[in-house]
Enzyme design. Sequence first.
Site, PDB file in Angstrom:
ATOM      1  N   CYS A  31      -1.449   5.976   8.817  1.00 45.38           N
ATOM      2  CA  CYS A  31      -1.781   4.706   8.160  1.00 45.38           C
ATOM      3  C   CYS A  31      -2.889   4.994   7.168  1.00 45.38           C
ATOM      4  O   CYS A  31      -2.885   6.035   6.522  1.00 45.38           O
ATOM      5  CB  CYS A  31      -2.165   3.652   9.190  1.00 45.38           C
ATOM      6  SG  CYS A  31      -3.554   4.145  10.253  1.00 45.38           S
TER       7      CYS A  31
ATOM      8  N   ARG B 235       0.839  -1.200   0.000  1.00 47.72           N
ATOM      9  CA  ARG B 235       0.000   0.000   0.000  1.00 47.72           C
ATOM     10  C   ARG B 235       0.874   1.251   0.000  1.00 47.72           C
ATOM     11  O   ARG B 235       0.576   2.221  -0.709  1.00 47.72           O
ATOM     12  CB  ARG B 235      -0.945   0.003   1.203  1.00 47.72           C
ATOM     13  CG  ARG B 235      -2.014  -1.077   1.138  1.00 47.72           C
ATOM     14  CD  ARG B 235      -2.976  -1.009   2.318  1.00 47.72           C
ATOM     15  NE  ARG B 235      -3.840   0.168   2.262  1.00 47.72           N
ATOM     16  CZ  ARG B 235      -4.643   0.550   3.238  1.00 47.72           C
ATOM     17  NH1 ARG B 235      -4.683  -0.130   4.380  1.00 47.72           N
ATOM     18  NH2 ARG B 235      -5.408   1.621   3.112  1.00 47.72           N
TER      19      ARG B 235
END
Length: 293
Positions: free
Chosen positions: A251, A193
């Site tokens: 995050c 990611r």
Amino acid sequence: MPGSPGSSREGMRDVEPLIDVTSLARSLAAGPPSVLLDVRWRLAGSPGPPGIASYRAGHLPGAVFTDLDRDLSGAPGPGGRHPLPEAAAFQRAMRRAGVSDGRDVVVYDEADSTAAARGWWMLRYFGHPRVRVLDGGYRAWAAAGQPVVTGEGAAPPPGDFTARPGGMPLLNADGAAGLARHGTLLDARAGERYRGEAEPVDPVAGHIPGAVSAPTAGNVNPDGTFKDPAGLAARFAGLGAVPGAPVGAYCGSGVTAAHEVLALALAGIPAGLYVGSWSNWVADPSRPVATGG
């Protein structure tokens, strides 16, 4: 009620962020008992039962289920998928769960503290000094042969917790961008990611320019317990995060980044949390996006 005998935080000293199964069992037997919050949770679309199903199947005696989406977050929107709730809303949720100013709180999840750390950070941010995470979570508790119960659990007596924001360093988008340029901003998501190779949740793939990849999986042992402080300190030093230097974490939506902040605290490194995280960053198309390693 706030201000009643025993509810004041004056004189309450901070506690270490973690507690192990043996210490928690001993503490519960000795009394007065800590407030236990079960924060088991799965990201929408993830495999496995939702947190409430896991709670009903087995939880620590006296634990109260705390819904991360409802109780530990505000409504999703431009602020991110799990933005900070209003102080009054968080206070109501914690009082429903039995949290009081004068009682210790222990938060746990299934095993690796990813969700429990969000509960720990939220309570610390809103001013509760005595919050710990059960290292290894429910799995460690059950594996040790400690008692578990099933079903819904009885509603606890209301607590008297008063939310007072500002107890932990908080970053917004500009602060995170500044740390990426002039300090160390850790990206707690999985490496693919960060690199922009996959993005299963948010509409744009990649990372904040200048951020350093630091997946939270590197903070824990195979059984979900945290690595020892020396090991964590060595890991973070290799990523440029050291005591005394400006450090922050983000995050996807401010959940696993709380786990990073907890791991950093164990290593003796204070860090700010960008609660909005990537889901807030990409809500503004003018913000730059980087890909690759």
